[in-house]
Design an enzyme around this catalytic site. Structure first.
Site, PDB file in Angstrom:
ATOM      1  N   ASN A   9       0.902  -1.313   0.253  1.00 54.06           N
ATOM      2  CA  ASN A   9      -0.036   0.082  -0.125  1.00 54.06           C
ATOM      3  C   ASN A   9       0.923   1.240   0.162  1.00 54.06           C
ATOM      4  O   ASN A   9       1.385   1.573   0.848  1.00 54.06           O
ATOM      5  CB  ASN A   9      -0.858  -0.135   1.390  1.00 54.06           C
ATOM      6  N   LYS A  11       0.194   4.291  -0.311  1.00 56.72           N
ATOM      7  CA  LYS A  11      -0.461   5.375   0.322  1.00 56.72           C
ATOM      8  C   LYS A  11      -0.204   6.806  -0.550  1.00 56.72           C
ATOM      9  O   LYS A  11      -0.077   6.465  -1.776  1.00 56.72           O
ATOM     10  CB  LYS A  11       0.081   5.411   1.700  1.00 56.72           C
ATOM     11  N   HIS A  94      -9.478   1.256   5.263  1.00 54.91           N
ATOM     12  CA  HIS A  94      -8.152   1.213   5.600  1.00 54.91           C
ATOM     13  C   HIS A  94      -8.398   2.261   7.124  1.00 54.91           C
ATOM     14  O   HIS A  94      -9.241   3.024   6.931  1.00 54.91           O
ATOM     15  CB  HIS A  94      -7.214   1.730   4.866  1.00 54.91           C
ATOM     16  N   GLU A  96      -6.817   4.611   8.258  1.00 57.65           N
ATOM     17  CA  GLU A  96      -6.545   6.083   7.739  1.00 57.65           C
ATOM     18  C   GLU A  96      -8.009   6.586   6.939  1.00 57.65           C
ATOM     19  O   GLU A  96      -8.585   7.811   7.284  1.00 57.65           O
ATOM     20  CB  GLU A  96      -5.373   6.217   6.840  1.00 57.65           C
ATOM     21  N   GLU A 166      -4.941  -4.722  10.920  1.00 59.39           N
ATOM     22  CA  GLU A 166      -3.922  -3.758  11.160  1.00 59.39           C
ATOM     23  C   GLU A 166      -4.252  -2.905  12.346  1.00 59.39           C
ATOM     24  O   GLU A 166      -5.222  -1.982  12.341  1.00 59.39           O
ATOM     25  CB  GLU A 166      -4.086  -2.683   9.878  1.00 59.39           C
ATOM     26  N   GLY A 172       2.540   2.462  10.766  1.00 58.77           N
ATOM     27  CA  GLY A 172       3.504   3.586  10.247  1.00 58.77           C
ATOM     28  C   GLY A 172       4.200   4.133  11.639  1.00 58.77           C
ATOM     29  O   GLY A 172       4.700   5.372  11.676  1.00 58.77           O
ATOM     30  N   SER A 212       3.565  -1.866  10.274  1.00 64.36           N
ATOM     31  CA  SER A 212       4.998  -1.885  10.585  1.00 64.36           C
ATOM     32  C   SER A 212       5.665  -3.378  10.163  1.00 64.36           C
ATOM     33  O   SER A 212       6.622  -3.622  10.760  1.00 64.36           O
ATOM     34  CB  SER A 212       5.571  -1.331  11.738  1.00 64.36           C
TER      35      SER A 212
END
Ligand code: PGA
Length: 248
Positions: A9, A11, A94, A96, A166, A172, A212
């Site tokens: 991904n 991003k 996701h 985010e 996730e 991240g 991560s």
């Protein structure tokens, strides 16, 4: 051993020339790879990356999709437009999207069903916030996101559905769930899938870990019984870090 599904991904990173370079290096590094692969660039990069990936063993993904097919939805990208670009996989829900852009389980569920209707494979992301984990609610949060995210999804369509676990606190941040912690949640996700779709579909559904994942921890995570692959952000932005994970 089951084939692993390793997805990148990217991003909101890279410009077109950089994306083409990266896609080329990853394609070369994975050309003899035995696993299932996917790369999800930004919308603006999809056409260029599609050219590079054509005929390769790497699927083309998108990071999001509108819940509508066409019309007055300023700034959105429709499933029809993604099909037109040759996109095969869509990442939905996701964290985010959930937390920064306030996407609800209902909206995500609409997108999941629309993406399946248009023939895409879907990666549905779920995961708890740090405070939810600390309050002992990690499994419950994932269960709710799965039950609501998969509402009206048929057993047949589950063949095209991957779940990505996730934990939001691991994305991240450099902090990774321990393989044991991740495997425990994956097992609980499989149990929810079993309640919804029965044992066979629960066993056959790919459950990726994301947060991560990097060369140093990927082998331990992917060795776990319930971890069927990875959704990789940071480490997918470089062929040297993505290839060792992908070639697990
Ligand atoms: P990360 O991102 O690997 O950079 O933590 C994973 C993801 O958000 O899919």
């Amino acid at each position: 051993m089951k084939k692993k599904y390793i997805a990148g991904n990217w991003k909101m990173n890279l410009k077109r020339a950089e994306a083409v370079e990266l896609a080329k290096s990853i394609k070369t590094a994975l050309k003899d790879g035995k696993n299932k692969y996917m790369l999800a660039p930004s919308f603006t990069l999809i056409q260029d990356v599609a050219e590079v990936l054509k005929g390769s063993n790497i699927l083309l993904g998108a990071q999001n999709m509108c819940a509508e097919e066409t019309g007055a939805f300023t700034g959105e990208v429709s499933p029809l437009q993604l099909r037109d670009l040759g996109v095969q996989v869509v990442i939905l829900g996701h964290s985010e999207r959930r937390h920064i852009f306030k996407e609800s389980n209902e909206l995500i569920n609409t997108k999941v069903n629309l993406a399946l209707k248009h023939g895409f494979e879907v990666i549905l992301c779920v995961g708890e916030l740090l405070e939810e984990r600390e309050a002992g609610k990690a499994e419950a949060v994932c269960e709710e996101q799965i039950r609501r995210g998969l509402a009206a999804v048929s057993s047949k369509d589950m063949e095209r559905l991957t779940i990505a676990y996730e934990p939001v606190w691991a994305i991240g941040t450099g902090k990774t769930a321990t393989p044991e912690d991740a495997d425990e949640i994956h097992a609980s996700i499989r149990l929810v899938l079993k309640e919804l779709y029965g044992e066979e579909i629960a066993q056959n559904t790919c459950i990726q870990y994301g947060g991560s994942m990097k060369p140093a921890n990927a082998a331990d995570l992917l060795a776990k019984e319930n971890i069927d692959g990875g959704l990789i952000g940071g480490a997918s932005l470089n062929a040297e870090t993505f290839a060792p994970i992908a070639n697990f």
